[in-house]
Design an enzyme around this catalytic site. Sequence first.
Site, PDB file in Angstrom:
ATOM      1  CB  CYS A 114       1.233 -11.539  -1.719  1.00  0.00           C
ATOM      2  SG  CYS A 114       2.740 -10.554  -1.058  1.00  0.00           S
ATOM      3  CG  HIS A 246       1.112 -14.912   1.198  1.00  0.00           C
ATOM      4  ND1 HIS A 246       2.304 -15.047   0.502  1.00  0.00           N
ATOM      5  CD2 HIS A 246       1.285 -13.538   1.469  1.00  0.00           C
ATOM      6  CE1 HIS A 246       3.043 -13.933   0.523  1.00  0.00           C
ATOM      7  NE2 HIS A 246       2.185 -13.034   1.254  1.00  0.00           N
ATOM      8  CG  ASN A 276       5.748 -12.011   1.779  1.00  0.00           C
ATOM      9  OD1 ASN A 276       5.582 -12.992   0.845  1.00  0.00           O
ATOM     10  ND2 ASN A 276       5.110 -10.981   2.289  1.00  0.00           N
TER      11      ASN A 276
HETATM   12  O1  UT7 Z   1       2.664 -10.278   1.506  1.00  0.00           O
HETATM   13  C1  UT7 Z   1       1.546  -9.115   1.645  1.00  0.00           C
HETATM   14  C2  UT7 Z   1       0.830  -9.014   2.916  1.00  0.00           C
HETATM   15  N1  UT7 Z   1       1.866  -8.454   3.842  1.00  0.00           N
HETATM   16  C3  UT7 Z   1       1.541  -8.540   4.975  1.00  0.00           C
HETATM   17  O2  UT7 Z   1       0.513  -9.278   5.384  1.00  0.00           O
HETATM   18  C4  UT7 Z   1       2.331  -8.016   6.157  1.00  0.00           C
HETATM   19  C5  UT7 Z   1       1.434  -7.609   7.246  1.00  0.00           C
HETATM   20  N2  UT7 Z   1       2.212  -6.641   8.305  1.00  0.00           N
HETATM   21  C6  UT7 Z   1       2.991  -7.330   9.216  1.00  0.00           C
HETATM   22  O3  UT7 Z   1       3.540  -8.241   9.083  1.00  0.00           O
HETATM   23  C7  UT7 Z   1       3.258  -6.476  10.331  1.00  0.00           C
HETATM   24  O4  UT7 Z   1       2.581  -5.565  10.478  1.00  0.00           O
HETATM   25  C8  UT7 Z   1       4.826  -6.161  10.348  1.00  0.00           C
HETATM   26  C9  UT7 Z   1       5.650  -7.456  10.905  1.00  0.00           C
HETATM   27  C10 UT7 Z   1       5.298  -5.398   9.290  1.00  0.00           C
HETATM   28  C11 UT7 Z   1       5.240  -5.301  11.418  1.00  0.00           C
HETATM   29  O5  UT7 Z   1       4.595  -5.697  12.926  1.00  0.00           O
HETATM   30  P1  UT7 Z   1       3.966  -4.671  13.799  1.00  0.00           P
HETATM   31  O6  UT7 Z   1       3.683  -5.423  15.060  1.00  0.00           O
HETATM   32  O7  UT7 Z   1       2.653  -4.345  12.945  1.00  0.00           O
HETATM   33  O8  UT7 Z   1       4.737  -3.517  13.929  1.00  0.00           O
HETATM   34  P2  UT7 Z   1       4.571  -1.894  13.814  1.00  0.00           P
HETATM   35  O9  UT7 Z   1       4.840  -1.717  12.245  1.00  0.00           O
HETATM   36  O10 UT7 Z   1       3.375  -1.660  14.493  1.00  0.00           O
HETATM   37  O11 UT7 Z   1       5.784  -1.317  14.550  1.00  0.00           O
HETATM   38  C12 UT7 Z   1       6.326  -1.544  16.034  1.00  0.00           C
HETATM   39  C13 UT7 Z   1       7.439  -1.194  16.475  1.00  0.00           C
HETATM   40  C14 UT7 Z   1       7.672   0.308  15.645  1.00  0.00           C
HETATM   41  O12 UT7 Z   1       8.334   1.150  16.532  1.00  0.00           O
HETATM   42  P3  UT7 Z   1       7.413   2.391  17.518  1.00  0.00           P
HETATM   43  O13 UT7 Z   1       7.019   3.104  16.512  1.00  0.00           O
HETATM   44  O14 UT7 Z   1       6.497   1.616  18.427  1.00  0.00           O
HETATM   45  O15 UT7 Z   1       8.697   2.770  18.359  1.00  0.00           O
HETATM   46  C15 UT7 Z   1       8.571   0.232  14.545  1.00  0.00           C
HETATM   47  O16 UT7 Z   1       9.428   1.160  14.241  1.00  0.00           O
HETATM   48  O17 UT7 Z   1       8.534  -1.860  15.684  1.00  0.00           O
HETATM   49  C16 UT7 Z   1       9.513  -1.006  14.934  1.00  0.00           C
HETATM   50  N3  UT7 Z   1       9.906  -1.732  14.034  1.00  0.00           N
HETATM   51  C17 UT7 Z   1      11.189  -2.634  14.092  1.00  0.00           C
HETATM   52  N4  UT7 Z   1      12.075  -2.880  15.407  1.00  0.00           N
HETATM   53  C18 UT7 Z   1      12.885  -3.543  15.258  1.00  0.00           C
HETATM   54  C19 UT7 Z   1       9.603  -1.918  12.846  1.00  0.00           C
HETATM   55  N5  UT7 Z   1      10.388  -2.702  12.074  1.00  0.00           N
HETATM   56  C20 UT7 Z   1      11.228  -3.371  13.099  1.00  0.00           C
HETATM   57  C21 UT7 Z   1      12.608  -4.043  13.133  1.00  0.00           C
HETATM   58  N6  UT7 Z   1      13.294  -4.292  14.007  1.00  0.00           N
HETATM   59  N7  UT7 Z   1      12.941  -4.728  11.972  1.00  0.00           N
END
Ligand code: UT7
Length: 319
Positions: A114, A246, A276
């Site tokens: 990225c 980005h 992204n």
């Molecule tokens: O490009 C390179 C750099 N990349 C980035 O900068 C990405 C950085 N990370 C992010 O943007 C975020 O961390 C994400 C968008 C990937 C995830 O968001 P988050 O608020 O950090 O969510 P999380 O991973 O803490 O997950 C929260 C909950 C989980 O469920 P439980 O364990 O709380 O029950 C996940 O399983 O959301 C769940 N979850 C989803 N639910 C519905 C994860 N993906 C999904 C989904 N739909 N697509």
Amino acid sequence: MALRSVILGTGSALPPTVVTNAELEQRLDTSSTWIVERTGIRERRIAGPGVKTSDLAVEAAMGALSAAGLTGADIDLVIVATATPDETFPATATRVQAQLGITRGAAFDLAAVCSGFIYALTVADSLLKAGQFQRALVIGAELFSHLVDWEDRTTAVLFGDGAGAVVIEGREGDRGLLSARLHADGRHGDLLFVDGGPGSTGTVGKLRMKGREVFRHAVQNLASVTEEVLDDAGYSAADLDWVIPHQANARILEATAKKLGLPMDRVVVTVDSQANTSAASVPLALDTAVRDGRVKPGDLCLLEAMGGGFTWGAVLLRF
Ligand code: UT7
């Protein structure tokens, strides 16, 4: 007077097929509400079968050349930042070079995921300033739809395909690249990676990410590298006309703007409609804002990115 790399033209390419959150709801255990609230993404472009990274790269490059009033004959350096090259070798940059009818100079790919466009722009700037080349095409082009595990809801909803390009030339004057900083810290390689080939593993891999940890590092690293490039050039955040980041997550963009003390209307946002696109996202956002008239000659612009590796970096330029 010292040479500075001035952007003469920008271009972009997006595949025509739009995939909405509603369509992903049909295929995965997810909801449009979750995707919009957690990422700001509403839809993304996905390339059809048979489309190659070089196809998107060439389209973006032709847009940048046309905006600059130039042709391939005017270019002697082509760098393609990509994590999804057409083939293991030759470099996608040489495929692009050939399609643009360029037969001189140098062409190579750059792998910083990225952060690839920021890395490529910085490398091209150094080569132009050293006097080795006169005019460069710097391209970010990706087909992340090929790397995504479409069964994994935690990553499948986040990415899209596309390409963006700039033409730069070394010139004397106030415009151009003012400062640039690149960083990497390979200790975090396993937080965002592809678990297989191409290359020495002989396997085909898919993208894996520990999103929450990547998010935390992204906000910290982007804030510190932004301060570095502003300090290097003797500016403060208040001097910025535009932040062109980005596009990984709208919440990262908001956190970065808050740390800089800037309102969101100075941040170019495309993540809602493009998701992204890895190395393509910064030049795609730049081209969007140039073509809609927001970014104008003389504007002070901050470009920044963070990605797998980890790699991260920023460029400060007067457009
Ligand atoms: O490009 C390179 C750099 N990349 C980035 O900068 C990405 C950085 N990370 C992010 O943007 C975020 O961390 C994400 C968008 C990937 C995830 O968001 P988050 O608020 O950090 O969510 P999380 O991973 O803490 O997950 C929260 C909950 C989980 O469920 P439980 O364990 O709380 O029950 C996940 O399983 O959301 C769940 N979850 C989803 N639910 C519905 C994860 N993906 C999904 C989904 N739909 N697509």
